[in-house]
Design an enzyme around this catalytic site. Structure first.
Site, PDB file in Angstrom:
ATOM      1  N   ASP A  35      16.401   3.506 -14.969  1.00 24.87           N
ATOM      2  CA  ASP A  35      16.256   4.218 -16.235  1.00 24.87           C
ATOM      3  C   ASP A  35      16.229   3.285 -17.443  1.00 24.87           C
ATOM      4  OD1 ASP A  35      18.855   3.397 -16.036  1.00 24.87           O
ATOM      5  OD2 ASP A  35      19.757   5.259 -16.723  1.00 24.87           O
ATOM      6  N   GLU A  57     -22.164  14.990  15.067  1.00 25.17           N
ATOM      7  CA  GLU A  57     -23.542  15.078  14.557  1.00 25.17           C
ATOM      8  C   GLU A  57     -24.349  13.850  14.977  1.00 25.17           C
ATOM      9  OE1 GLU A  57     -23.236  15.581  10.349  1.00 25.17           O
ATOM     10  OE2 GLU A  57     -21.663  17.098  10.551  1.00 25.17           O
ATOM     11  N   GLU A  77     -18.786  11.760   2.439  1.00 26.61           N
ATOM     12  CA  GLU A  77     -18.779  11.515   0.998  1.00 26.61           C
ATOM     13  C   GLU A  77     -17.730  12.338   0.276  1.00 26.61           C
ATOM     14  OE1 GLU A  77     -21.974  14.511   2.004  1.00 26.61           O
ATOM     15  OE2 GLU A  77     -21.415  12.522   2.681  1.00 26.61           O
ATOM     16  N   ASP A 126      18.905   1.595  -9.113  1.00 23.34           N
ATOM     17  CA  ASP A 126      19.872   1.195 -10.130  1.00 23.34           C
ATOM     18  C   ASP A 126      21.109   2.083 -10.001  1.00 23.34           C
ATOM     19  OD1 ASP A 126      20.719  -0.210 -12.487  1.00 23.34           O
ATOM     20  OD2 ASP A 126      20.278   1.601 -13.621  1.00 23.34           O
ATOM     21  N   ASP A 157      15.087  -2.288 -15.976  1.00 25.21           N
ATOM     22  CA  ASP A 157      14.470  -1.911 -14.706  1.00 25.21           C
ATOM     23  C   ASP A 157      12.948  -1.966 -14.751  1.00 25.21           C
ATOM     24  OD1 ASP A 157      17.012  -1.275 -13.666  1.00 25.21           O
ATOM     25  OD2 ASP A 157      16.934   0.696 -14.616  1.00 25.21           O
ATOM     26  N   ASN A 216     -18.446  14.361  12.124  1.00 31.24           N
ATOM     27  CA  ASN A 216     -19.566  13.462  11.838  1.00 31.24           C
ATOM     28  C   ASN A 216     -20.023  12.718  13.084  1.00 31.24           C
ATOM     29  OD1 ASN A 216     -19.345  14.332   9.256  1.00 31.24           O
ATOM     30  ND2 ASN A 216     -18.648  12.401   8.384  1.00 31.24           N
ATOM     31  N   ASN A 251     -23.180  19.110   6.731  1.00 31.94           N
ATOM     32  CA  ASN A 251     -22.212  18.365   5.923  1.00 31.94           C
ATOM     33  C   ASN A 251     -21.616  19.245   4.836  1.00 31.94           C
ATOM     34  OD1 ASN A 251     -22.286  15.979   7.272  1.00 31.94           O
ATOM     35  ND2 ASN A 251     -23.562  14.894   5.804  1.00 31.94           N
TER      36      ASN A 251
END
Length: 902
Positions: free
Chosen positions: A639, A708, A286, A328, A643, A705, A733
């Site tokens: 610029d 585990e 998570e 450019d 563009d 993980n 965790n």
């Protein structure tokens, strides 16, 4: 077939637009058209409200996975864990909302390019009105310094020149005419009798009739493209979305298997449910989105020090896997500041160095520096050189001003005259010492300008203009320190010199003078005869320092650089050759040629094209789309307003910070604050390093993980008691997935990243053996932990002791494993331990937290652990070291096989 505006005569225009080309519209008619067509503004599409924009952030797949984890945590009664996950979700959503909200302001920035006021003629009277009130058919007056309020068809011009670089990318101001043009197919830069909204008048004055306003102007069409283009998912977002789907599938399978097997064995249903759900939470890293965000944010901070501002965090990683950079020319590869680089006098070329309009630099002849104001034997004709420079300085209406805040020189006036002004100032000349008495202004028809000045009591006429015209009006030439008759031999040598300078894409300007003996203080064109031809100067828009090296480094990194410009093919080719961008077999394709190609033909040929010249904004967008269809990851730099649509369409848009317009910056994902193309290379390196670090902590998180999961799953298969309790799984965790993973995100960039080719766009996140390493390490951690648990039970240890040993073995195996994840190419023994002090600190803190869990009485009751004897700690650390050895062995085997196959 209807005729275009530039093809029409004034009478045709008046009939088409129902207006009087002398007196303009009636006021009432102008009001009617304003009510009918709307104001002369750029409109935006209907935008989502801030609240709706915020809630769209929760539609992300990984966010939904995390919300599922919240529900599971609540079911377990783990409110702290649920609140932590929710905090992560809201933090990421707020960051995404802020970035999206800022991006939506791009069209608002386009509005700022509209002129605030306009000068029009209505009912025969000149009026100054808000530019938003200009309507089709209005007679509009413009002069030097004005921003054009609408698209105009010119009716009258007097020496009119316009800077169209924001729209076309052409660096030199465009002379304008009022004559109809016959061709039905003309690019923007070739419509010489048209003015376009958002461009700026640099010289002269003119009168035109408004043919398009608001969203119907060329600027408005760009705004429409910008509104319609949608930004797709970045490669990193696509990979994380794919990873999230895999993890959800794994969670479902694990929950079902563990639950079914456990219940079949007669285990307590509640315990099996809690254990299965705990494993599901463990299977979902998570913290992964948060850690990715943190790693990108830290990379952004490092990039600020390298003159790069990231507006959208995933842009760092995207640029790191870019395969093509579309750049450019004007203002990006070049400085967009005209500069004299060559003086030609008496058959000799003098090199001039400097930086754009900055009045500093050197004069070199035959490799030796010369000083124009000092008589020296280093150059045969120093007085002639001074006269040449004086002619350019005095026959000049431009001004240069140093801006203290930015240390940049700002030009007021024509860029060509700005280059001549900077040239004279470099030599140390002072324009204030002369008094101007009269002027014959430059026009596109005359192609020359003359001034009468008084200096130290003597009067001189100075003229600058096209070389062929000045040669026709000259009878003498300055040659080797003397003034001699201008004959065919001199002219032939001058024409050869002009041809040589033209091949280098230099804009050639000639300078001449003559002593003034007449009593009058006025000028006529007849006075521009009998001149002494002084010489010529070669002017160009110089390339930016460091750009050539940056392009070469991009080539080493497997990144192709393509120049896209509105300038002429000859100029673009010369710049491309100077930068080393144009390959020996590379093509230069014009916008007209591009229009003739079908989409399939363009896709087939685009890999051979190094330069696109004389293109418009629609072409730029078409090029980016064609490259993306070929599977390229495209970065687009620029610029100007022209563009912006292509920048937004590209996988990553890069805007210039100094010369870039607000439109371009708001449409971009990244801004280069020093306008240096070389900074993009730094961003590429940083992006590659950050993605490498993301792979490292994905390798670490998923390996842990899996360890585990297999610890619990193998115990179920071996009919052993559960080696871990649900509360212990959640603690693992917290203590291992947090600080150590974040510390991996700041691992220093490995050497050699810029010598590797870009990652293939279709490459998965588990490519190059990462999935293999994760699986092997997870299996190793799981088996070692299970073995420690089984060994403890078989040697007579109590269940609490055996579980505490397996608990600690799993934690310290993961903390040891993190050091093996620091590099995908180097073994641990060759890496310096102290190069990442954050990682050492993170491991130390996590280790102390684990020691506290098994040593503090309150923590022992909470986590159901017991104090371990020294012998048990020995077994725990032996298992942890075994995990590192296993990881390093796997990595060594992988490198060995890769080297053998290479």
């Amino acid at each position: 077939m209807s005729r275009h505006w530039w093809q029409m005569t004034p009478a045709e225009l008046a009939m088409k637009l129902q207006t009087d080309i002398n007196r303009g519209l009636r006021v009432a008619e102008a009001q009617r058209r304003l009510a009918q067509d709307g104001e002369n503004r750029l409109q935006t599409k209907n935008r989502l409200s801030p609240w709706k924009l915020f809630f769209t952030e929760f539609a992300d797949f990984m966010v939904l996975v995390l919300l599922g984890a919240v529900v599971i945590s609540v079911a377990l009664g783990e409110w702290h864990d649920a609140l932590t996950i929710l905090a992560i979700v809201f933090l990421n959503s707020i960051l995404g909302f802020v970035q999206e909200y800022r991006a939506e302001r791009s069209l608002e920035a386009l509005r700022e390019l509209s002129a605030p006021q306009a000068h029009v003629i209505r009912q025969g009277a000149r009026k100054t009105i808000p530019a938003s009130q200009v309507v089709r058919g209005d007679l509009v007056l413009v002069e030097a310094g004005h921003r054009v309020p609408a698209d105009l068809r010119l009716l009258e011009v007097t020496g009119l020149e316009v800077d169209e670089s924001p729209l076309t990318g052409e660096s030199i101001p465009v002379p304008k005419t009022n004559r109809p043009l016959d061709s039905p197919q003309l690019e923007l830069g070739d419509r010489k009798n048209m003015l376009f909204a958002g461009t700026t008048v640099t010289r002269g004055r003119g009168k035109g009739i408004a043919v398009a306003t608001g969203m119907h102007t060329e600027l408005g069409k760009i705004a429409g493209m910008l509104a319609e283009s949608e930004a797709g998912l970045t490669p990193l977002q696509k990979r994380l979305e794919h990873l999230g789907k895999i993890l959800v599938l794994v969670c479902i399978v694990i929950c079902v298997l563990v639950g079914v097997i456990g219940i079949a064995r007669g285990e307590d249903f509640r315990l099996m449910f809690l254990s299965a759900v705990s494993l599901a939470v463990a299977a979902i890293p998570e913290g992964l989105p948060a850690i990715v965000t943190i790693a990108l944010a830290l990379g952004v901070q490092r990039m600020i020090k390298r003159s790069v501002i990231i507006r959208r965090l995933p842009a760092v990683e995207t640029l790191g896997c870019a395969t093509v950079i579309c750049s450019d020319k004007t203002g990006t590869l070049t400085q967009n500041q005209m500069m004299v680089t060559t003086c030609y006098l008496g058959g000799k070329e003098i090199e001039v160095t400097g930086d754009g309009f900055a009045p500093s630099g050197h004069f070199k002849w035959q490799g030796q520096e010369i000083r124009p104001l000092e008589d020296s034997s280093a150059f045969p004709d120093p007085s002639g050189l001074r006269m040449l420079l004086a002619a350019g300085l005095y026959c000049n209406n431009a001004d240069l001003e140093l801006i203290p805040k930015t240390k940049q020189w700002r030009l007021t006036g024509d860029p060509t005259e700005g280059a001549l002004l900077a040239l004279g100032l470099k030599a140390g000349l002072n324009r204030e010492r002369v008094k101007r008495l009269a002027e014959l202004e430059f026009t596109s028809e005359r192609k020359r300008m003359s001034v009468l000045v008084e200096e130290n009591g003597a009067r001189f006429l100075y003229t600058k203009g096209a070389a062929d015209l000045l040669l026709e009006r000259s009878t003498k030439i300055r040659w080797w320190g003397t003034e001699v008759a201008l004959d065919e031999r001199h002219k032939q040598q001058l024409f050869q010199a002009m041809e040589k300078m033209a091949r280098r894409s230099l804009r050639i300007l000639a300078l001449a003078y003559r002593p003034w003996t007449a009593e009058k203080s006025t000028l006529s064109e007849d006075d521009e005869r009998g001149l002494v031809f002084l010489g010529m100067v070669g002017i160009k828009d110089p390339v930016r320092p460091g750009v050539k090296a940056a392009i070469n480094l991009c080539r080493q990194a497997g990144i192709r650089t393509i120049m896209i410009t509105g300038d002429f093919p000859v100029t673009a080719r010369a710049v491309g050759e100077e930068l080393g961008l144009l390959r020996r077999d590379g093509l230069v394709l014009t916008g007209t040629e591009l229009d003739r190609l079908s989409p399939a033909e363009l896709r087939r040929i685009i890999g051979q094209v190094d330069i696109f010249a004389r293109v418009n904004p629609y072409h730029k967008l078409k090029i980016v789309q064609a490259l993306k269809e070929q599977g390229e990851i495209v970065a687009m730099t620029g610029d100007g307003v022209n563009d912006a649509p292509a920048i937004k369409e590209a996988d990553i848009g890069v805007a210039m910070g100094i010369s870039g317009t607000d439109v371009t910056k708001e449409a971009s994902a990244m801004v280069i604050t020093d306008d240096n193309f070389a900074s993009i290379v730094a961003a590429v390196e940083e992006g590659r390093g950050i993605y490498s670090n993301i792979r490292k902590f994905i390798r670490y998180l998923l390996g842990c993980n899996i360890g585990e999961i297999l610890t619990m799953f193998s115990a179920v298969l071996l009919r052993l008691p559960f080696p871990l309790l649900p509360i212990q799984i959640l603690w693992i965790n917290l203590v291992t997935d947090g600080l150590p993973a974040i510390a991996l995100g700041v691992e220093p960039t490995e050497r050699g990243l810029m010598q590797e080719p870009p990652r293939p766009p279709q490459e998965g996140i588990f490519s190059r053996g990462l999935g293999y390493k994760v699986l092997i390490q997870g299996v190793t951690i799981g088996l070692i932990t299970t073995a420690v648990f089984s060994f403890a039970l078989k040697t007579g240890a109590s269940m609490p002791v055996a579980r505490t040993m397996s608990f600690c073995t799993l934690v310290f195996s993961q903390l040891s494993y993190v050091f093996a994840c620091r590099s995908e190419t180097q073994p641990l023994v060759k890496m310096r331990l102290w190069t990442n002090l954050y990682l050492l600190g993170a491991v130390a803190i996590s280790g102390l937290m684990q020691f506290m869990v098994v040593s503090h009485p309150l923590a022992r009751r909470l986590f159901q652990t017991v104090a371990l004897p020294p012998s048990a700690w020995g077994i725990v650390f032996l298992g942890a070291i075994g995990s590192v050895v296993a990881a390093e062995t796997v990595s060594w085997v992988g490198r060995y096989v890769k080297n053998k196959l290479a």
